[in-house]
Every structure is written in C-alpha cells, then in structure tokens.
Design an enzyme around this catalytic site. Structure first.
Site, PDB file in Angstrom:
ATOM      1  N   ARG A 148       5.412  -1.848  85.908  1.00 53.62           N
ATOM      2  CA  ARG A 148       5.814  -2.835  86.819  1.00 53.62           C
ATOM      3  C   ARG A 148       7.066  -2.812  87.727  1.00 53.62           C
ATOM      4  NH1 ARG A 148       3.815  -5.303  82.411  1.00 53.62           N
ATOM      5  NH2 ARG A 148       1.568  -6.087  82.557  1.00 53.62           N
ATOM      6  N   LYS A 200       8.519  -1.055 102.649  1.00 57.29           N
ATOM      7  CA  LYS A 200       6.619  -0.984 102.823  1.00 57.29           C
ATOM      8  C   LYS A 200       6.495   0.180 102.100  1.00 57.29           C
ATOM      9  CE  LYS A 200       5.637  -2.662 107.231  1.00 57.29           C
ATOM     10  NZ  LYS A 200       4.525  -2.747 108.120  1.00 57.29           N
ATOM     11  N   GLU A 209       9.945   6.719 118.130  1.00 56.85           N
ATOM     12  CA  GLU A 209      10.100   5.379 117.210  1.00 56.85           C
ATOM     13  C   GLU A 209      11.513   4.830 117.589  1.00 56.85           C
ATOM     14  OE1 GLU A 209       7.771   3.681 115.912  1.00 56.85           O
ATOM     15  OE2 GLU A 209       6.292   5.370 115.316  1.00 56.85           O
ATOM     16  N   LYS A 235      16.335  -1.466 113.084  1.00 57.55           N
ATOM     17  CA  LYS A 235      15.190  -2.053 112.058  1.00 57.55           C
ATOM     18  C   LYS A 235      15.791  -2.689 111.041  1.00 57.55           C
ATOM     19  CE  LYS A 235      11.069  -0.741 109.464  1.00 57.55           C
ATOM     20  NZ  LYS A 235      10.007   0.607 109.227  1.00 57.55           N
ATOM     21  N   GLU A 281       7.154  -9.392 106.685  1.00 54.72           N
ATOM     22  CA  GLU A 281       6.371  -9.251 107.843  1.00 54.72           C
ATOM     23  C   GLU A 281       5.707 -10.626 108.300  1.00 54.72           C
ATOM     24  OE1 GLU A 281       3.134  -5.949 109.012  1.00 54.72           O
ATOM     25  OE2 GLU A 281       5.431  -5.921 108.733  1.00 54.72           O
ATOM     26  N   ARG A 328       8.975  -9.192 112.361  1.00 51.81           N
ATOM     27  CA  ARG A 328       8.952  -7.723 112.293  1.00 51.81           C
ATOM     28  C   ARG A 328       7.810  -7.147 113.014  1.00 51.81           C
ATOM     29  NH1 ARG A 328       9.737  -5.388 106.196  1.00 51.81           N
ATOM     30  NH2 ARG A 328       8.821  -3.241 106.719  1.00 51.81           N
ATOM     31  N   ASN A 358       5.981  -3.349 116.240  1.00 52.48           N
ATOM     32  CA  ASN A 358       4.554  -2.779 116.671  1.00 52.48           C
ATOM     33  C   ASN A 358       4.546  -2.481 118.128  1.00 52.48           C
ATOM     34  OD1 ASN A 358       2.710  -2.056 114.888  1.00 52.48           O
ATOM     35  ND2 ASN A 358       1.238  -3.954 115.784  1.00 52.48           N
ATOM     36  N   HIS A 415       2.072   0.154 119.544  1.00 47.72           N
ATOM     37  CA  HIS A 415       1.301   0.604 118.509  1.00 47.72           C
ATOM     38  C   HIS A 415      -0.089   0.085 118.541  1.00 47.72           C
ATOM     39  CE1 HIS A 415       4.936   2.181 116.522  1.00 47.72           C
ATOM     40  NE2 HIS A 415       4.442   2.669 115.404  1.00 47.72           N
ATOM     41  N   HIS A 466      -2.261   3.050 117.807  1.00 49.12           N
ATOM     42  CA  HIS A 466      -3.203   3.187 116.627  1.00 49.12           C
ATOM     43  C   HIS A 466      -4.636   3.497 117.109  1.00 49.12           C
ATOM     44  CE1 HIS A 466      -0.359   0.752 114.076  1.00 49.12           C
ATOM     45  NE2 HIS A 466      -0.176   1.988 113.835  1.00 49.12           N
ATOM     46  N   HIS A 510       1.421  10.729 115.346  1.00 43.42           N
ATOM     47  CA  HIS A 510       1.533   9.325 115.363  1.00 43.42           C
ATOM     48  C   HIS A 510       2.633   8.849 116.746  1.00 43.42           C
ATOM     49  CE1 HIS A 510       2.083   5.031 114.364  1.00 43.42           C
ATOM     50  NE2 HIS A 510       3.685   5.395 114.179  1.00 43.42           N
TER      51      HIS A 510
HETATM   52  N1  LIG Z   1       6.598   2.632 105.090  1.00 42.57           N
HETATM   53  C1  LIG Z   1       6.714   2.324 106.547  1.00 42.57           C
HETATM   54  O1  LIG Z   1       7.556   1.268 106.816  1.00 42.57           O
HETATM   55  C2  LIG Z   1       6.270   3.352 107.593  1.00 42.57           C
HETATM   56  C3  LIG Z   1       6.748   3.410 108.715  1.00 42.57           C
HETATM   57  C4  LIG Z   1       6.281   4.310 109.642  1.00 42.57           C
HETATM   58  C5  LIG Z   1       5.567   5.325 109.204  1.00 42.57           C
HETATM   59  N2  LIG Z   1       5.155   5.509 107.787  1.00 42.57           N
HETATM   60  C6  LIG Z   1       4.186   6.520 107.270  1.00 42.57           C
HETATM   61  O2  LIG Z   1       4.852   7.858 107.488  1.00 42.57           O
HETATM   62  C7  LIG Z   1       4.081   8.478 107.482  1.00 42.57           C
HETATM   63  C8  LIG Z   1       4.327   9.890 108.429  1.00 42.57           C
HETATM   64  O3  LIG Z   1       5.518  10.210 108.210  1.00 42.57           O
HETATM   65  P1  LIG Z   1       6.180  11.816 108.610  1.00 42.57           P
HETATM   66  O4  LIG Z   1       6.031  11.769 110.137  1.00 42.57           O
HETATM   67  O5  LIG Z   1       7.517  11.828 107.889  1.00 42.57           O
HETATM   68  O6  LIG Z   1       5.220  12.722 107.959  1.00 42.57           O
HETATM   69  P2  LIG Z   1       4.946  13.701 106.636  1.00 42.57           P
HETATM   70  O7  LIG Z   1       5.517  13.170 105.357  1.00 42.57           O
HETATM   71  O8  LIG Z   1       3.673  14.189 106.845  1.00 42.57           O
HETATM   72  O9  LIG Z   1       5.907  14.872 107.490  1.00 42.57           O
HETATM   73  C9  LIG Z   1       5.275  15.606 108.385  1.00 42.57           C
HETATM   74  C10 LIG Z   1       5.507  17.134 108.144  1.00 42.57           C
HETATM   75  O10 LIG Z   1       6.811  17.411 108.061  1.00 42.57           O
HETATM   76  C11 LIG Z   1       7.101  18.356 107.121  1.00 42.57           C
HETATM   77  N3  LIG Z   1       8.580  18.181 106.939  1.00 42.57           N
HETATM   78  C12 LIG Z   1       9.066  17.255 106.270  1.00 42.57           C
HETATM   79  N4  LIG Z   1      10.446  17.679 106.252  1.00 42.57           N
HETATM   80  C13 LIG Z   1      10.577  18.852 106.889  1.00 42.57           C
HETATM   81  C14 LIG Z   1      11.920  19.356 107.397  1.00 42.57           C
HETATM   82  N5  LIG Z   1      13.134  18.947 106.968  1.00 42.57           N
HETATM   83  N6  LIG Z   1      11.716  20.536 107.770  1.00 42.57           N
HETATM   84  C15 LIG Z   1      10.475  21.073 108.083  1.00 42.57           C
HETATM   85  N7  LIG Z   1       9.363  20.337 108.012  1.00 42.57           N
HETATM   86  C16 LIG Z   1       9.334  19.352 107.334  1.00 42.57           C
HETATM   87  C17 LIG Z   1       6.051  17.877 106.066  1.00 42.57           C
HETATM   88  O11 LIG Z   1       5.999  19.178 105.062  1.00 42.57           O
HETATM   89  C18 LIG Z   1       4.942  17.475 106.923  1.00 42.57           C
HETATM   90  O12 LIG Z   1       4.081  18.567 106.803  1.00 42.57           O
HETATM   91  C19 LIG Z   1       2.737   8.080 107.693  1.00 42.57           C
HETATM   92  O13 LIG Z   1       2.034   8.021 106.485  1.00 42.57           O
HETATM   93  C20 LIG Z   1       2.998   6.546 108.008  1.00 42.57           C
HETATM   94  O14 LIG Z   1       1.921   5.790 107.553  1.00 42.57           O
HETATM   95  C21 LIG Z   1       5.482   4.395 107.125  1.00 42.57           C
HETATM   96 ZN   LIG Z   2       5.023   4.064 114.372  1.00 38.34          ZN
END
Ligand SMILES: NC(=O)c1ccc[n+]([C@@H]2O[C@H](COP(=O)([O-])OP(=O)(O)OC[C@H]3O[C@@H](n4cnc5c(N)ncnc54)[C@H](O)[C@@H]3O)[C@@H](O)[C@H]2O)c1
Ligand SMILES: [Zn+2]
Length: 367
Positions: A124, A146, A188, A230, A240, A244, A248, A251, A255, A268
């Site tokens: 939990r 999130k 972003e 943020k 949200e 918040r 978007n 986006h 998306h 993205h």
């Molecule tokens: N929770 C939220 O509020 C929120 C907001 C925006 C995005 N997201 C989520 O975040 C995700 C995208 O995150 P991301 O872009 O970090 O993607 P990711 O976690 O897939 O990382 C992208 C790539 O970079 C590589 N990598 C990571 N750190 C590295 C480093 N220091 N050096 C070299 N390579 C490295 C990873 O191995 C991966 O292949 C999506 O799933 C999205 O839905 C969440």
């Molecule tokens: Zn985004």
C-alpha cells in the site's frame, strides 16, 4: 555565475518532495538521502544501459542503506507494463521488502513512472526517490507525482499519484544522452517557458548550443527553471484539474502525431514541438501577437527536427478526439494568449482545425 546546486520543494497533499538540481546534485543530496535510507532495505531499479553508463555515480547515495537490492528493469517503454510490475512486486517481497523499505529509481521517465507506481502499490505504498537520468525526466516526468504503466489500448492508462520523497537531478548524467533525447527534453522546457516563464525562454534562446551539447553547468538553471515552473503549476493543482492542463500545450496534436506514426519516427518531444507549431496557428487566430509566435517558431527551427512524413488531416483529427486528455466534453486546446500566459479554449470548430491542419502539414513552420 549561476550556483552549481539549486534546491526546491514541491508541497503536495501528503507532504513535500525535496528537489536537488545541479552539477554533482548526487553529492549535494547524499546526506539527506542517507537519513532517508539508513537502516533500511533499498531497492534500486534501473535499466541496463543506465546502470552500465552511470552505475558508479550512485555510490555516494546507496552506501547509506543497510541492505541494497538492485533490480534491472527493461529499457524504455517496455518497462511500463502491468506484467513488469507484477514481476517487481514478487521480487521485492521475495527479497524481504517491508512496509518501511525504500525504493530508488535510476533512469529516464519510463523507469521513474514504473518505479513510482511499483512503490505506490507495494504494501500500500513505500517511500521512493527518483534520480532521473534524461532531461525529459529531470524537467517533467520526475516532478508531480504521476506514476503509471501502459495498457495495449493506451499509454499511461493505469497509475496513481505517488510523489517521491526526493528528486535528485544531477546534470552531469546528461552528458551521455543522445542529442535527439536532449532535444526532446528541451522541447518540454520550451513549452513551459513560453507559457509560464519568459525569462527562461530567453535563457534557452541564449544558451541553446551549450544546452544541446549537454554542458552540465549551462543545464542547471534551465533544468531548475523548468522544474520550478512545473512545481508552481502542480502545487496549484496537485490532482490534475484545469491549471495542470496548461502543461498539455502542444500535446493535443503531439500525441496524435505519435499515435499516427506508431510511436516510431518521432520522439515524444519532437512530436510536441510540431504540436506547439500547430497550436500557434490556432492561437494567432485568437489574438496571439505575430512577434511572439515568430519567436517560438524561430527557436524551434534551431532544433533541427526530423521532417514530418505525409499525414492525413482527418486521421489526425480523429486521433485527437480519442486522446484520453480530451474529456467527455470534447477537445480542449491549451493556447498562448500572450507570451507568458496560456488559456484553455474549448470552442475550436472541426472545420477550423482541419483547415489549420492542411496549412500546417503543407508548411509546419509557416505562419
Ligand atoms: N509521470 C509524468 O508526469 C510524465 C511526464 C512526462 C513523461 N512521462 C513518461 O516518461 C517516459 C519518457 O521518458 P524518457 O524520455 O526519459 O524515456 P526513457 O526512460 O525511455 O529513456 C530514453 C532512453 O534514454 C536512455 N538513457 C537514459 N538515461 C541516459 C543517460 N544518462 N545517457 C544515455 N542514455 C540514457 C534510456 O536507456 C532510454 O533508452 C514516457 O513513458 C512518458 O509517458 C511521464
Ligand atoms: Zn510531454
């Protein structure tokens, strides 16, 4: 000169997240991390590429835990499945996880999203810390609580709000990021800066080459500025509601572009960059000054985005209508009213969107 370490606090309904940003944020955060982890079992979740590149950087943090259990997660979006969570929960229970155990995520946004969700549900809810290693995760995904995973039918469709105790964003970790990942994260930043913090926009404009070269010092004020923007939005709207939704910006079409291209071809942030360019057209028709729109277009033109393949406007429109961020009430656009101020607009007619899409697809950077 800007300070090498920036500290921020994000208050949330269950406490507060301490955010440490900087060149050697890990060293700066080590003492408070030790107080959090001392005497506990610490589960460390990270994908293989991140551990390979940066594993030793974590040493100053994890040394403090009584017992460390390192668990590998799949790299990228593949980690964000219910099946993977199940595997992690079983592994944690088997390795002696208790209500007062701790969890650390070390990786990009995908690692943080799945790790936060796993922490939020395990017994939990156990406390966790994020050490984000991508720019996108440092400025966006790690902030705001999130967490979640994907279903076949859609991304981020199962999840909960579970804020980390700390976010430790060490800009040195970004040196190994591929340039396209950096660019994607910077979009972003630009999104937040344009609607919420014009001086931050100016800083991005002035230091773009250093930022794209992953200069750890140049990145500190930019990561800090975007985090602060943020945090202001999230603090005003923790679960949200409308405010918040400002995040978007770009986006709605972003998306749809990702979905239309099967989540290949554009990252993205690259899709969001095109979404920003499109939103400018709708905003111009509602009074956004030409100079402000031109400024954002000029900045995004310096990002060297991959070109858009041929796309069908009607298909994009249908995808936008189906997006989970569109509510029952219909599509709501986040548009800049002026530089530094965004508004939610609900009355954009289908005909106007399709006409703007036609013009946009013919010339994405056009007015
Ligand atoms: N929770 C939220 O509020 C929120 C907001 C925006 C995005 N997201 C989520 O975040 C995700 C995208 O995150 P991301 O872009 O970090 O993607 P990711 O976690 O897939 O990382 C992208 C790539 O970079 C590589 N990598 C990571 N750190 C590295 C480093 N220091 N050096 C070299 N390579 C490295 C990873 O191995 C991966 O292949 C999506 O799933 C999205 O839905 C969440
Ligand atoms: Zn985004």
């Amino acid at each position: 000169m800007s300070p090498a370490i920036e500290r921020q606090t994000l208050p949330h309904p269950r406490g507060a997240t301490d955010i440490v940003i900087g060149v050697d944020a890990i060293g700066a955060a080590a003492e408070s991390f030790a107080a959090w982890a001392a005497g506990r079992t610490l589960f460390v979740l990270s994908p293989a590429p991140v551990r390979r590149l940066h594993g030793p950087s974590l040493a100053p943090l994890i040394a403090a835990a009584e017992r460390r259990v390192e668990i590998e997660v799949p790299d990228g979006e593949a980690a964000k499945t219910v099946g993977e969570c199940h595997r992690l929960w079983e592994a944690m229970l088997e390795r002696g996880g208790k209500r007062d155990s701790r969890l650390l995520t070390f990786g990009g946004g995908t690692t943080g999203d799945v790790g936060g969700f796993v922490a939020g549900c395990f017994l939990r809810g156990i406390s966790y810390v994020q050490v984000p290693t991508t720019l996108l995760a440092q400025v966006d995904a790690a902030i705001g609580g999130k967490t979640g995973v994907d279903l076949e039918g859609g991304k981020n469709t199962v999840g909960l709000f579970h804020h980390p105790a700390m976010v430790i964003s060490d800009t040195r970790l970004l040196a190994t990021l591929p340039p396209a990942e950096l660019r994607s994260g910077l979009v972003e930043v630009v999104k937040m800066a344009f609607l919420l913090d014009p001086p931050l926009l100016e800083r991005v404009e002035a230091t773009l080459p250093a930022l794209l070269a992953a200069d750890a010092r140049a990145l500190v004020p930019v990561v800090a500025g975007a985090c602060a923007a943020k945090c202001r939005v999230v603090a005003a709207d923790p679960e949200e509601g409308d405010r918040r939704r400002l995040l978007n910006f770009g986006h709605t079409l972003g998306h749809a572009l990702e979905a239309a291209l099967g989540y290949r071809h554009l990252r993205h942030g690259e899709a969001v960059a095109y979404g920003l360019l499109f939103a400018l057209r709708l905003a111009r028709a509602r009074g956004l000054e030409a100079a402000a729109a031109a400024r954002l277009r000029a900045l995004l033109a310096r990002f060297d985005l991959p070109p858009l393949p041929a796309l069908e406007p009607r298909r994009l429109y249908d995808l936008m209508r189906r997006d989970k961020k569109a509510r029952e009430a219909g599509m709501v656009w986040v548009l800049p009213a002026t530089l530094g101020r965004g508004v939610m607009v609900g009355d954009v007619r289908r005909r106007e969107v399709l006409a703007a899409l036609d013009a946009f697809l013919a010339d994405p950077f056009g007015e």
